[in-house]
Design a protein around this motif. Structure first.
Motif, PDB file in Angstrom:
ATOM      1  N   ARG A 195       2.877  -6.229  -2.380  1.00 46.94           N
ATOM      2  CA  ARG A 195       3.698  -6.654  -3.325  1.00 46.94           C
ATOM      3  C   ARG A 195       3.505  -8.201  -3.591  1.00 46.94           C
ATOM      4  O   ARG A 195       3.379  -8.396  -4.700  1.00 46.94           O
ATOM      5  CB  ARG A 195       5.349  -6.238  -2.650  1.00 46.94           C
ATOM      6  CG  ARG A 195       6.302  -5.906  -3.505  1.00 46.94           C
ATOM      7  CD  ARG A 195       5.998  -4.633  -4.462  1.00 46.94           C
ATOM      8  NE  ARG A 195       4.551  -4.246  -4.487  1.00 46.94           N
ATOM      9  CZ  ARG A 195       4.375  -2.903  -3.849  1.00 46.94           C
ATOM     10  NH1 ARG A 195       5.203  -2.553  -2.928  1.00 46.94           N
ATOM     11  NH2 ARG A 195       3.025  -2.620  -3.710  1.00 46.94           N
ATOM     12  N   GLY A 223       8.450  -3.520   1.580  1.00 50.49           N
ATOM     13  CA  GLY A 223       8.403  -3.393   0.106  1.00 50.49           C
ATOM     14  C   GLY A 223       9.615  -4.180  -0.346  1.00 50.49           C
ATOM     15  O   GLY A 223       9.535  -4.924  -1.451  1.00 50.49           O
ATOM     16  N   GLU A 234       2.713  -3.213   3.239  1.00 50.27           N
ATOM     17  CA  GLU A 234       3.673  -3.249   2.034  1.00 50.27           C
ATOM     18  C   GLU A 234       3.872  -4.445   1.425  1.00 50.27           C
ATOM     19  O   GLU A 234       3.520  -4.532   0.407  1.00 50.27           O
ATOM     20  CB  GLU A 234       4.476  -2.292   2.394  1.00 50.27           C
ATOM     21  CG  GLU A 234       5.546  -1.582   0.978  1.00 50.27           C
ATOM     22  CD  GLU A 234       4.540  -1.132   0.261  1.00 50.27           C
ATOM     23  OE1 GLU A 234       3.852  -0.212   0.560  1.00 50.27           O
ATOM     24  OE2 GLU A 234       4.350  -1.251  -0.917  1.00 50.27           O
ATOM     25  N   CYS A 271       4.715  11.300  -6.216  1.00 47.78           N
ATOM     26  CA  CYS A 271       4.634  11.196  -4.766  1.00 47.78           C
ATOM     27  C   CYS A 271       4.283  12.426  -3.805  1.00 47.78           C
ATOM     28  O   CYS A 271       3.535  12.334  -2.868  1.00 47.78           O
ATOM     29  CB  CYS A 271       6.275  10.963  -4.337  1.00 47.78           C
ATOM     30  SG  CYS A 271       6.671   9.454  -3.691  1.00 47.78           S
ATOM     31  N   MET A 328       7.085   0.506  -8.566  1.00 46.10           N
ATOM     32  CA  MET A 328       6.663   0.451  -7.201  1.00 46.10           C
ATOM     33  C   MET A 328       7.691   0.655  -6.330  1.00 46.10           C
ATOM     34  O   MET A 328       7.682   1.304  -5.257  1.00 46.10           O
ATOM     35  CB  MET A 328       5.900  -1.071  -6.975  1.00 46.10           C
ATOM     36  CG  MET A 328       4.535  -1.182  -7.853  1.00 46.10           C
ATOM     37  SD  MET A 328       3.355   0.132  -7.333  1.00 46.10           S
ATOM     38  CE  MET A 328       2.509  -0.846  -6.390  1.00 46.10           C
ATOM     39  N   TRP A 329       8.801  -0.267  -6.451  1.00 41.69           N
ATOM     40  CA  TRP A 329      10.034  -0.125  -5.640  1.00 41.69           C
ATOM     41  C   TRP A 329      10.658   1.484  -5.590  1.00 41.69           C
ATOM     42  O   TRP A 329      10.960   1.828  -4.379  1.00 41.69           O
ATOM     43  CB  TRP A 329      11.035  -1.317  -5.795  1.00 41.69           C
ATOM     44  CG  TRP A 329      12.067  -1.601  -4.925  1.00 41.69           C
ATOM     45  CD1 TRP A 329      11.961  -2.170  -3.834  1.00 41.69           C
ATOM     46  CD2 TRP A 329      13.335  -0.927  -4.721  1.00 41.69           C
ATOM     47  NE1 TRP A 329      12.912  -2.029  -3.099  1.00 41.69           N
ATOM     48  CE2 TRP A 329      14.070  -1.237  -3.657  1.00 41.69           C
ATOM     49  CE3 TRP A 329      14.059   0.000  -5.811  1.00 41.69           C
ATOM     50  CZ2 TRP A 329      15.235  -0.971  -3.435  1.00 41.69           C
ATOM     51  CZ3 TRP A 329      15.195   0.623  -5.438  1.00 41.69           C
ATOM     52  CH2 TRP A 329      16.054  -0.026  -4.358  1.00 41.69           C
ATOM     53  N   TYR A 339       2.032   5.594  -3.360  1.00 45.25           N
ATOM     54  CA  TYR A 339       3.032   5.518  -2.073  1.00 45.25           C
ATOM     55  C   TYR A 339       2.704   6.827  -1.402  1.00 45.25           C
ATOM     56  O   TYR A 339       2.431   6.993   0.108  1.00 45.25           O
ATOM     57  CB  TYR A 339       4.287   5.390  -2.251  1.00 45.25           C
ATOM     58  CG  TYR A 339       4.755   3.860  -2.491  1.00 45.25           C
ATOM     59  CD1 TYR A 339       4.721   3.031  -1.380  1.00 45.25           C
ATOM     60  CD2 TYR A 339       4.993   3.595  -3.881  1.00 45.25           C
ATOM     61  CE1 TYR A 339       4.736   1.883  -1.576  1.00 45.25           C
ATOM     62  CE2 TYR A 339       5.165   2.126  -4.011  1.00 45.25           C
ATOM     63  CZ  TYR A 339       5.034   1.183  -2.899  1.00 45.25           C
ATOM     64  OH  TYR A 339       5.259  -0.024  -3.137  1.00 45.25           O
ATOM     65  N   ASN A 367       8.435   3.886  -3.671  1.00 47.42           N
ATOM     66  CA  ASN A 367       8.587   3.593  -2.111  1.00 47.42           C
ATOM     67  C   ASN A 367       9.957   4.218  -1.898  1.00 47.42           C
ATOM     68  O   ASN A 367       9.888   5.040  -0.802  1.00 47.42           O
ATOM     69  CB  ASN A 367       8.693   2.091  -2.038  1.00 47.42           C
ATOM     70  CG  ASN A 367       8.259   1.697  -0.581  1.00 47.42           C
ATOM     71  OD1 ASN A 367       8.157   2.329   0.189  1.00 47.42           O
ATOM     72  ND2 ASN A 367       8.086   0.207  -0.667  1.00 47.42           N
ATOM     73  N   SER A 373       7.760   0.610   5.690  1.00 50.93           N
ATOM     74  CA  SER A 373       7.017  -0.017   4.410  1.00 50.93           C
ATOM     75  C   SER A 373       8.152   0.044   3.234  1.00 50.93           C
ATOM     76  O   SER A 373       7.961  -1.055   2.484  1.00 50.93           O
ATOM     77  CB  SER A 373       5.911   1.100   4.260  1.00 50.93           C
ATOM     78  OG  SER A 373       6.603   1.852   3.106  1.00 50.93           O
ATOM     79  N   PHE A 374       9.197   0.715   3.464  1.00 52.81           N
ATOM     80  CA  PHE A 374      10.240   0.327   2.441  1.00 52.81           C
ATOM     81  C   PHE A 374      10.934  -1.129   2.752  1.00 52.81           C
ATOM     82  O   PHE A 374      11.325  -1.683   1.779  1.00 52.81           O
ATOM     83  CB  PHE A 374      11.434   1.438   2.504  1.00 52.81           C
ATOM     84  CG  PHE A 374      12.294   1.444   1.509  1.00 52.81           C
ATOM     85  CD1 PHE A 374      12.049   1.530   0.190  1.00 52.81           C
ATOM     86  CD2 PHE A 374      13.600   1.124   2.091  1.00 52.81           C
ATOM     87  CE1 PHE A 374      13.161   1.277  -0.629  1.00 52.81           C
ATOM     88  CE2 PHE A 374      14.657   0.846   1.324  1.00 52.81           C
ATOM     89  CZ  PHE A 374      14.419   1.060  -0.172  1.00 52.81           C
ATOM     90  N   GLN A 434      -0.715   6.717   0.103  1.00 55.99           N
ATOM     91  CA  GLN A 434      -0.562   5.595   1.470  1.00 55.99           C
ATOM     92  C   GLN A 434      -0.010   6.539   2.642  1.00 55.99           C
ATOM     93  O   GLN A 434      -0.450   6.211   3.787  1.00 55.99           O
ATOM     94  CB  GLN A 434       0.107   4.359   1.032  1.00 55.99           C
ATOM     95  CG  GLN A 434      -0.454   3.273   1.741  1.00 55.99           C
ATOM     96  CD  GLN A 434       0.071   2.157   1.469  1.00 55.99           C
ATOM     97  OE1 GLN A 434       1.194   2.065   0.941  1.00 55.99           O
ATOM     98  NE2 GLN A 434      -0.725   1.084   1.669  1.00 55.99           N
ATOM     99  N   TYR A 435       1.301   7.149   2.194  1.00 56.98           N
ATOM    100  CA  TYR A 435       1.812   7.643   3.412  1.00 56.98           C
ATOM    101  C   TYR A 435       1.019   8.726   4.001  1.00 56.98           C
ATOM    102  O   TYR A 435       1.061   8.847   5.097  1.00 56.98           O
ATOM    103  CB  TYR A 435       3.272   8.268   2.908  1.00 56.98           C
ATOM    104  CG  TYR A 435       4.066   8.726   3.936  1.00 56.98           C
ATOM    105  CD1 TYR A 435       4.678   7.944   4.919  1.00 56.98           C
ATOM    106  CD2 TYR A 435       4.324  10.019   4.095  1.00 56.98           C
ATOM    107  CE1 TYR A 435       5.603   8.387   5.857  1.00 56.98           C
ATOM    108  CE2 TYR A 435       5.224  10.542   4.893  1.00 56.98           C
ATOM    109  CZ  TYR A 435       5.491   9.815   6.012  1.00 56.98           C
ATOM    110  OH  TYR A 435       6.559  10.326   7.025  1.00 56.98           O
TER     111      TYR A 435
END
Lengths: 516, 141
Positions: A310, A120, A306, A27, A360-361, A69, A364, A116-117, A72-73
């Motif tokens: 998914r 997701g 997001e 991250c 992935m989760w 993530y 995030n 996005s969370f 992307q952030y």
């Protein structure tokens, strides 16, 4: 319920202490690299992929998820603070950057992260509960349906543009024309390449977006009398309760739009952001503020992007084709470990697939709790004076453009679009519809030609297929409604101006009817 | 000299439509059932031509703003980017970086040679770190 047990199996793999550390490292590194303008998730993951070679499969997966993530952030951060977008953050440039101009950078960054969370999470639930029936959706979409869907997308133009509909339409058409540059997929003819080999594959999205948004924006700031960075360096991250309540509905709408569009292979997330933005602009309680730095404009698109990323796992399950290059690289982590890719991969190795979903989760989640607060320290960079900041940004634009294909010629393209983007700005033409046309145009052409080939040149094929007929009906309805409401607004405006004493507002009503 | 912004806008859109439309005539049109590579571009540029025309017509009805254009800064930025590519191709990227920073910094209202040189040194070390640390394939030297 074996999906639930798979999911919990995935979580049990992802949640070991080692893997969590890998995720945190991924991250952080991902955000740092993604912050550089022009380096999107794809470039970041391919750069950092070698870091994961020595790790076991589950560790590698979760680290990649973290990098994804983070990158992307980081992209969202550069879009919001500098108006330097990448494919996944074009829409964040509109309201996110406006929020920065209003001094609300921290709020925009937090909104992007939390939305996005939310997107997701919702899409993961959809994925776990409805995957088998939804996997058929992708198979129901043929060329006619895609054509109808793209036409629906073009209707978004009037909503994403800040200027008049006519201007938005013209930019969209310019975008479509730019999207046609390159090798024609059906015949192999080279179109509009001017003999330049670097254009044979078409104009790179990075060059177009960095040029039209980023470089044009830098020059715009330089033209001002007082040259300063629009971002003032102060960050207030946590929203007030009132602001938080405004995030939720938009994030939910965005998640719904994203979950649906992610089911279609090809272009899901990018189209989903535009769709979510359009939906918010039409239905949000605060729709009048969108476009001028409203929190909804950031929340909806982040959630949609997001969610679509998914649910794009669902066509991956039914056809075995990864949604985008990022997913393909994630799949590469499987291949490195000796697992054969293809449609049966997920059926044969459910543990790995659900491990990926779980990773992935968690990636995030990590981003929201760990990284979003950290970003304030990295943004101290902006305290340096603008005269030192903007040459650095230009340099990173060059590196970002270069690193996509390791080609210096692509930087020429970026420079050309920088100049064009500046001219567009001076002509008060808005680049957002240009990006929409650039992305949707090639999809429309390819599917239109395919549909006509299948129907031997008969247009009735679009009405005969129930789904495309239905979508086209919706397109016609929206179109008719826009014209009618435009006429009503014009009449009302005419009435208001005739009620007022002469000479108070001579041209204002006419301008507003164009925006209807 | 004042130029009507909307007029300039419409005319440049028409110009773009003509550039693409005239080139598209060189590609085969095909038939509807088997569309050639020229059909779609021709239709889109025709549409763009019409929209541009509508914008020009609109200037007769609504008074548009004045076109403001400052060529200096965008020219400096573009020149900086071009020299970066040219020098990276022919000499190496470190030289390209220094020249780009010098040219573009000149656009700043408070240009100082010492500061620009310092900035290029910092960026050069960042580029070196990206090449050695991240494995980015930069032709630095």
């Amino acid at each position: 319920m074996d999906i639930l047990s798979n999911l919990s199996f995935g979580f049990s793999h992802a949640l070991t202490l080692n893997n969590l550390l890998f995720c945190a490292a991924g991250c952080t590194i991902g955000t740092l690299v993604g912050l550089l303008p022009g380096l999107g998730p794809l470039a970041t993951i391919s750069l950092l992929l070698p870091l994961t070679y020595s790790l076991p499969t589950d560790g590698a997966l979760i680290m990649l998820a973290g990098i994804y993530y983070g990158a992307q952030y980081g992209d969202n951060v550069s879009a919001i603070t500098m108006r330097m977008p990448h494919a996944s953050s074009i829409i964040a440039c509109i309201d996110g950057y406006e929020m920065t101009l209003k001094g609300k950078t921290g709020l925009a960054l937090f909104t992007a992260g939390i939305s996005s969370f939310i997107g997701g999470t919702i899409a993961t639930i959809v994925l776990a509960s409805l995957a088998p029936p939804l996997s058929q959706v992708a198979l129901m979409f043929g060329p006619t349906e895609y054509c109808a869907l793209v036409l629906l997308g073009f209707l978004c133009v009037s909503l994403v543009t800040t200027g008049s509909v006519l201007d938005g339409l013209s930019m969209c058409l310019v975008g479509v024309l730019l999207g046609l540059v390159g090798t024609d997929v059906n015949t192999g003819t080279l179109r509009f390449t001017m003999g330049l080999p670097s254009l044979y594959d078409g104009i790179a999205l990075v060059s177009l977006s960095l040029g039209c948004f980023g470089i044009a924006e830098i020059t715009k700031n330089l033209d001002k009398d007082r040259q300063t960075s629009p971002f003032r360096g102060e960050i207030k991250l946590i929203p007030s309760w009132v602001e938080f309540k405004r995030i939720i509905p938009s994030a939910l709408r965005g998640s719904a739009a994203g979950s649906l569009l992610g089911l279609l292979p090809g272009g899901g997330p990018v189209i989903a952001q535009f769709a979510a933005y359009a939906v918010d602009k039409k239905f949000s309680k605060y729709r009048d503020e969108i476009g001028q730095g409203a929190i909804e404009g950031v929340a909806g698109q982040a959630a949609a992007d997001e969610a679509a990323a998914r649910t794009s796992f669902i066509p991956l399950m039914s056809i075995g084709i990864p949604e985008n290059a990022v997913m393909a690289l994630m799949m590469a982590a499987f291949i490195i470990n000796g697992i054969k890719p293809g449609p049966t991969m997920i059926a044969d190795h459910p543990d790995l697939f659900w491990g990926l979903v779980a990773s992935m989760w968690i990636g995030n989640l990590f981003l929201v709790v760990l990284n979003v607060p950290l970003v304030r320290y990295w943004l101290t960079v902006f305290k340096i004076p603008y005269s030192a900041l903007f040459p650095s940004i230009l340099f990173f634009c060059c590196v970002g453009t270069y690193s996509v294909n390791n080609s210096l010629d692509d930087i020429y393209t970026t420079a050309v679009f920088g100049v064009l983007g500046y001219i567009f700005f001076r002509l008060s033409l808005d680049p957002a519809p240009l990006m929409l046309g650039f992305i949707l145009g090639p999809i429309l052409e390819e599917n239109f030609r395919r549909a006509m080939l299948l129907s031997h040149g008969s247009f009735t094929t679009f009405v005969e297929h129930p789904i495309s007929g239905g979508i086209l009906g919706i397109v016609a309805l929206i179109f008719a409604w826009q014209i009618v409401s435009g006429l009503v607004a014009r009449r009302r405006a005419a009435k208001v101006s005739s009620d007022q004493p002469r000479g108070t507002a001579p041209s204002a009503p006419t301008a507003s009817t164009y925006q209807a | 000299m004042t130029i009507n912004r909307d007029l300039a806008k419409g005319l440049s859109l028409i110009a773009i439509a003509l550039v693409f439309g005239l080139q598209a005539r060189g590609y085969s049109l095909g038939t509807l059932g088997r569309a050639g590579p020229g059909m779609f571009p021709l239709v889109v540029s025709a549409l763009l031509f019409l929209v541009g025309l509508a914008i020009v017509v609109r200037t007769r009805l609504v008074s548009g703003g004045r076109l403001e254009f400052k060529a200096r800064n965008i020219a400096l930025v573009a020149a900086g980017l071009l020299s970066f590519v040219l020098l990276s191709e022919n000499v190496n990227m470190l030289v390209g970086l220094v020249v780009m920073v010098l040219i573009t910094s000149y656009a700043a209202s408070d240009f100082k040679l010492s500061r620009a040189l310092m900035l290029s040194a910092v960026l050069a070390s960042v580029a070196l770190a990206m090449k050695l640390g991240l494995g980015l394939q930069l032709p630095l030297y």
